[in-house]
Design an enzyme around this catalytic site. Sequence first.
Site, PDB file in Angstrom:
ATOM      1  N   TRP A 133       1.029  -1.217   0.053  1.00  0.00           N
ATOM      2  CA  TRP A 133      -0.181   0.166   0.239  1.00  0.00           C
ATOM      3  C   TRP A 133       0.877   1.113  -0.110  1.00  0.00           C
ATOM      4  O   TRP A 133       1.752   1.375   0.893  1.00  0.00           O
ATOM      5  CB  TRP A 133      -0.908  -0.144   1.224  1.00  0.00           C
ATOM      6  CG  TRP A 133      -1.822   1.047   1.453  1.00  0.00           C
ATOM      7  CD1 TRP A 133      -2.596   1.555   0.154  1.00  0.00           C
ATOM      8  CD2 TRP A 133      -2.117   1.872   2.490  1.00  0.00           C
ATOM      9  NE1 TRP A 133      -3.362   2.680   0.937  1.00  0.00           N
ATOM     10  CE2 TRP A 133      -3.191   2.730   2.274  1.00  0.00           C
ATOM     11  CE3 TRP A 133      -1.591   2.000   3.911  1.00  0.00           C
ATOM     12  CZ2 TRP A 133      -3.945   3.690   3.113  1.00  0.00           C
ATOM     13  CZ3 TRP A 133      -2.217   2.936   4.563  1.00  0.00           C
ATOM     14  CH2 TRP A 133      -2.992   3.859   4.415  1.00  0.00           C
ATOM     15  N   ASP A 215      -1.054  -5.536   9.228  1.00  0.00           N
ATOM     16  CA  ASP A 215      -1.761  -4.604   8.651  1.00  0.00           C
ATOM     17  C   ASP A 215      -2.928  -5.394   8.255  1.00  0.00           C
ATOM     18  O   ASP A 215      -2.954  -6.262   7.294  1.00  0.00           O
ATOM     19  CB  ASP A 215      -1.177  -3.555   7.587  1.00  0.00           C
ATOM     20  CG  ASP A 215      -2.229  -2.671   7.026  1.00  0.00           C
ATOM     21  OD1 ASP A 215      -3.194  -2.770   7.222  1.00  0.00           O
ATOM     22  OD2 ASP A 215      -1.710  -1.575   6.347  1.00  0.00           O
ATOM     23  N   LYS A 251     -13.378  -1.081   5.572  1.00  0.00           N
ATOM     24  CA  LYS A 251     -13.743  -1.761   4.327  1.00  0.00           C
ATOM     25  C   LYS A 251     -14.935  -3.068   5.269  1.00  0.00           C
ATOM     26  O   LYS A 251     -15.968  -3.155   4.441  1.00  0.00           O
ATOM     27  CB  LYS A 251     -12.845  -2.975   3.732  1.00  0.00           C
ATOM     28  CG  LYS A 251     -11.468  -1.889   3.562  1.00  0.00           C
ATOM     29  CD  LYS A 251     -11.116  -1.235   2.620  1.00  0.00           C
ATOM     30  CE  LYS A 251      -9.997  -0.569   2.419  1.00  0.00           C
ATOM     31  NZ  LYS A 251      -9.482   0.111   1.360  1.00  0.00           N
TER      32      LYS A 251
END
Length: 403
Positions: A133, A215, A251
Amino acid sequence: MSFCAGIQAGPPIEVFALTQAFTTDTFDKKVNLGVGAYRTEESKPWVLPVVRKIEQLMAADQSLNKEYLPVLGLAAFSQAATKMLLGDDSPALADGRAVGIQTLSGTGALRVAGEFLARTCGRTTIYSSEPTWENHRLVMLNAGFQEYKSYRYWDPATRSLDLKGMLEDLRAAPERSVIILHACAHNPTGVDPTPDQWKQIAEVIREKNLFPLFDSAYQGFASGDLDKDAFAVRSFVKDGFELVCCQSFAKNFGLYNERVGNLTVVTSSKEVLANALSQITLLIRGMYSNPPQHGARVVATALNDPTLYQEWRVCIKTMADRIISMRAGLKERLIKLGTPGNWDHITNQIGMFSYTGLNVEQVEYLRNEYHIYMLKSGRINMCGLTNANLDYVAGAINDAVNK
Ligand code: LMR
């Protein structure tokens, strides 16, 4: 003369610049496969029905107020979030060696974890996968790390994990380096290690005295199964690792703009944890003092009420299943069109994204000729696909690849 005369303009943030360009595009068949946000079959953002319901309950609840939360956030939220990650039967939870801290989404958790590791614990070097990311770098350099490095992860030839390269790079990392690992649904590649590969990764991390920072932005969203998506973190904890894990609820609850996150810290003993928490309290106090309540209370309510919890599970399954069916739909069409190359990776990859293998020229061609927007790396957000645009997108990719 202006107080900021002489400063240069910073580079645009690709993913948000893409959203902006898409929004102003007037072409009727345009498709946004850029930013990682869920879309319905009608290409619309989705407020989960369970979230709407809880918000209505909250609006009617006169006992709620707008007082400050504690520096470490809403305990009902952070405890439930940590339990969701580690599992009800986690040995670390039972021993009181694990705790959650409410943060400003996953990014905020990364920043707090980064500051704690770099500034408080004196770690100087951090590694992430190549690719990762794109924000990891900025967050970690701003958090105080002196060196930001990467380990190999993606093998473009096989469009899968380069385990050999990854292990070699981890073995060569200086002791005490922090290693960012994606808990599940790797962003941007959608490629996760298998349980056996995780084992090999864990062995090197232990052998070389590295520190794992997970993460976790897609728990439940990736496969529809909360336990399966927490496998890597739980197996590290079971193996006795100390670790931190940065959880996002953007999300899996569709709470993108509420900034709901949790930092789970797992240590070797209760005593160390108490000291760590007191230092993290000071870091947060010096950064933003305390977190906001709304989104965290929505998540806490869903995680702590059996009926609402089941309603939420149905929602994440709906999202995960839609993505899985779009993967199958895209692959099937590309094969039918005879598009050169192997497209198995589209269905082998997991989560929100697929790393298509399209190159920069093809990405630009798709944008210029077809108004299909995706990151320059060829990453596509699978949620941007619908039964209505699959033929259009597959045809366009076929054209770009054959050009
Ligand atoms: C993404 O990867 O597209 C999302 O996580 C949004 C972001 O902040 O980059």
